[in-house]
Design a protein around this motif. Sequence first.
Motif, PDB file in Angstrom:
ATOM      1  N   TYR A 587       0.829  -1.206   0.000  1.00 27.10           N
ATOM      2  CA  TYR A 587       0.000   0.000   0.000  1.00 27.10           C
ATOM      3  C   TYR A 587       0.867   1.261   0.000  1.00 27.10           C
ATOM      4  O   TYR A 587       0.611   2.211  -0.742  1.00 27.10           O
ATOM      5  CB  TYR A 587      -0.894   0.019   1.249  1.00 27.10           C
ATOM      6  CG  TYR A 587      -2.194  -0.731   1.103  1.00 27.10           C
ATOM      7  CD1 TYR A 587      -2.232  -2.005   0.553  1.00 27.10           C
ATOM      8  CD2 TYR A 587      -3.394  -0.157   1.517  1.00 27.10           C
ATOM      9  CE1 TYR A 587      -3.422  -2.691   0.443  1.00 27.10           C
ATOM     10  CE2 TYR A 587      -4.597  -0.834   1.403  1.00 27.10           C
ATOM     11  CZ  TYR A 587      -4.603  -2.110   0.864  1.00 27.10           C
ATOM     12  OH  TYR A 587      -5.782  -2.778   0.746  1.00 27.10           O
ATOM     13  N   ALA A 588       1.872   1.256   0.828  1.00 24.16           N
ATOM     14  CA  ALA A 588       2.723   2.443   0.946  1.00 24.16           C
ATOM     15  C   ALA A 588       3.352   2.782  -0.401  1.00 24.16           C
ATOM     16  O   ALA A 588       3.309   3.932  -0.859  1.00 24.16           O
ATOM     17  CB  ALA A 588       3.814   2.203   1.990  1.00 24.16           C
ATOM     18  N   GLU A 589       3.893   1.760  -1.054  1.00 23.08           N
ATOM     19  CA  GLU A 589       4.568   2.025  -2.326  1.00 23.08           C
ATOM     20  C   GLU A 589       3.586   2.433  -3.414  1.00 23.08           C
ATOM     21  O   GLU A 589       3.884   3.287  -4.248  1.00 23.08           O
ATOM     22  CB  GLU A 589       5.391   0.807  -2.740  1.00 23.08           C
ATOM     23  CG  GLU A 589       6.677   0.756  -1.924  1.00 23.08           C
ATOM     24  CD  GLU A 589       7.425  -0.559  -2.045  1.00 23.08           C
ATOM     25  OE1 GLU A 589       6.923  -1.461  -2.740  1.00 23.08           O
ATOM     26  OE2 GLU A 589       8.502  -0.662  -1.428  1.00 23.08           O
ATOM     27  N   LEU A 590       2.407   1.815  -3.381  1.00 20.27           N
ATOM     28  CA  LEU A 590       1.418   2.187  -4.390  1.00 20.27           C
ATOM     29  C   LEU A 590       0.885   3.608  -4.163  1.00 20.27           C
ATOM     30  O   LEU A 590       0.690   4.361  -5.109  1.00 20.27           O
ATOM     31  CB  LEU A 590       0.264   1.180  -4.401  1.00 20.27           C
ATOM     32  CG  LEU A 590       0.605  -0.152  -5.075  1.00 20.27           C
ATOM     33  CD1 LEU A 590      -0.530  -1.158  -4.884  1.00 20.27           C
ATOM     34  CD2 LEU A 590       0.891   0.041  -6.564  1.00 20.27           C
ATOM     35  N   LEU A 591       0.674   3.951  -2.908  1.00 18.99           N
ATOM     36  CA  LEU A 591       0.200   5.311  -2.607  1.00 18.99           C
ATOM     37  C   LEU A 591       1.209   6.353  -3.085  1.00 18.99           C
ATOM     38  O   LEU A 591       0.852   7.373  -3.676  1.00 18.99           O
ATOM     39  CB  LEU A 591       0.010   5.485  -1.095  1.00 18.99           C
ATOM     40  CG  LEU A 591      -1.350   5.138  -0.522  1.00 18.99           C
ATOM     41  CD1 LEU A 591      -1.333   5.322   0.981  1.00 18.99           C
ATOM     42  CD2 LEU A 591      -2.433   6.010  -1.165  1.00 18.99           C
TER      43      LEU A 591
END
Length: 620
Positions: A587-591
């Motif tokens: 999630y962090a990287e996609l955000l």
Amino acid sequence: MIHSLYSHKDIFLRELISNASDALDKLRFEALSRPDLAPPAELEIRLVTDTGARTLSIHDNGIGMTRDEVVGNIGTIARSGTREFLRAVRERQGQAGAEHGSPTPQEPQDPQAPQAPSDMIGQFGVGFYSSFMVADRITLVTRRASETAATRWESSGDGYTLAAAERETAGTTVTLHLKPKEEEDGLKDYTDTSVLKEVVKRYSDFVSYPIRLGGDTLNSMKAIWARGKDEVTEEEHREFYKHISHDWNDPLEHISVHIEGSFEARALLYIPAKAPFDLHQRDGVHRGLQLYVKRVFIMDDWRELLPPYLRFVRGVVASDDLSLNVSREILQKDRQVQAIRKHLVRRILAALKDMKDRRPASYRTFWTEFGAVLKEGLISFEEGHEKILDLVMAPSSVSTEPVTLGDYVKRMKDGQDAIYYITATSRDAGERSPHLEALRAREREVLFFTDPIDELWLRLPREVEGKLLVSVAKSDLQVGTDEEKKRAEEARKESEESLKDVLTALRAKLQDEVKDVRLSSRLTESPACLVGDPGDLSPQMQELLRRAGQDVPKVKRVLELNPTHPIVTKLRQLHAVDTNDPRLTLYAELLYGQALLAEGGVLADPAAFSRRLTELMLQA
Ligand code: ADP
């Protein structure tokens, strides 16, 4: 090719006469320091016709050219104007073909492909080559002052020949072998005396050397700038402008300047309607502002008389009180020249302001063509930033047409204390930016600054009518009334409390990418966005500087999260259940990647981004 482009064929003569007049100027100026050049008693331009042979010759007893100069100036189309012109014509016609002449230098990178033929001519000004509108063969015989050998150049439009020649005195003769009269409708007979008289009167009356035909002098030779302001007609202004600028469009504005006091100077300045193709190559265009001292042409170079951000201005500056014995080095130190320069800057800025206030349509044209150059003045060390700022325009979230900062301030909402802007590569890109969400929600107008120069001048605090310009992409942005700001701050504190652990986890996961992860009050729809700290350069600007060869360190930015977005809620839940859930990293990287894409940025590793996306979809 050339036929279709030119609507006013007569102007070939203006071009040739301008060249001849320039050559006479050069001889007179060089002779000031080189008596051996022995200029003839009378400098003149002479037209000679032969009706039977259908030729028209233009003679001048000016500086002439050496063989090398002929090749460099006329022969190879090496001059950027002509080369760019032919290139643009080819692009428009979508045809590839060999250029005329001999070795062609490398093609430059960024010609702005013009829209219409008349635009193209205005942008490039093809000078000498315009004669092929009326002639199918051109012969040029020239002898450089102080040399004995002469050169003969001849061309029928494709390729050319060079030969040694004889010429009794220094100077140049251009002979046009005119096209047959019946070949084309509407082609005037340029061997006809009355036709030539009319064309010279119309386009070249103010040339300061006699233009002779038989025993007659066809022009009045009146220096247009020496006449009273009201004695010059619009028509005369237009033709004079074209003569000095080699532009084919009418000017947008003229400015008459008369400086009196301890010394006297006059200037006639013009603001063009169309930017030349090489305006942005700072070292490209020098020509366009002529300096005359005691009616002797000294130079055609704006650099001592105007700051670079006004390099688009064309015209003449004349003074009898300067020393004839001038060079660029002397000019730089000359106090009178500096005083003239100051005066010209003041007058030009005042004229632009006047145009902005009273002729908004013209001013918009000006701004579109030259705004980016004018803004360079905001990063110069010269005074007058306030006056330039007052001239700045930009499109906004409520207007696709550029608006002035003054207009913006007039429309500001009650309680609004800042002028909001975003820098972007285009208005569309700015419009799509998540940074605008909160402003849109509160109906605040946002200006879009889309020129590369904008970020540079906006690094300094700028104020218009007491209102500060504030970037909506900077980390300290707060929108709304004091009351609204207070409430937003309280809400943020509350969410921060509940999201504290998630934020810490995200900071750790993204520490190579961003310098902090914070909660945002600017987002209403998007889950996240990237912001810079005040004073940081945007990624686009960093890239631009890097491409210009500068060493720019990578500046990390701040990832702001929308605390009300369901994704953020989801993150909190995942984290609460299992702080080691691998989906948190995903999630962090996609955000982060999404925030980058949303502002039109470029992913460092698109393949990895797409892998993570696939992974997430499989889990769903
Ligand atoms: P431009 O005048 O816009 O520079 P031209 O194609 O008309 O373009 O001329 C190219 C160059 O050739 C001039 O800049 C000048 O150096 C030289 N030239 C043209 N005509 C003459 C002339 N009559 N005498 C001396 N040099 C000339």
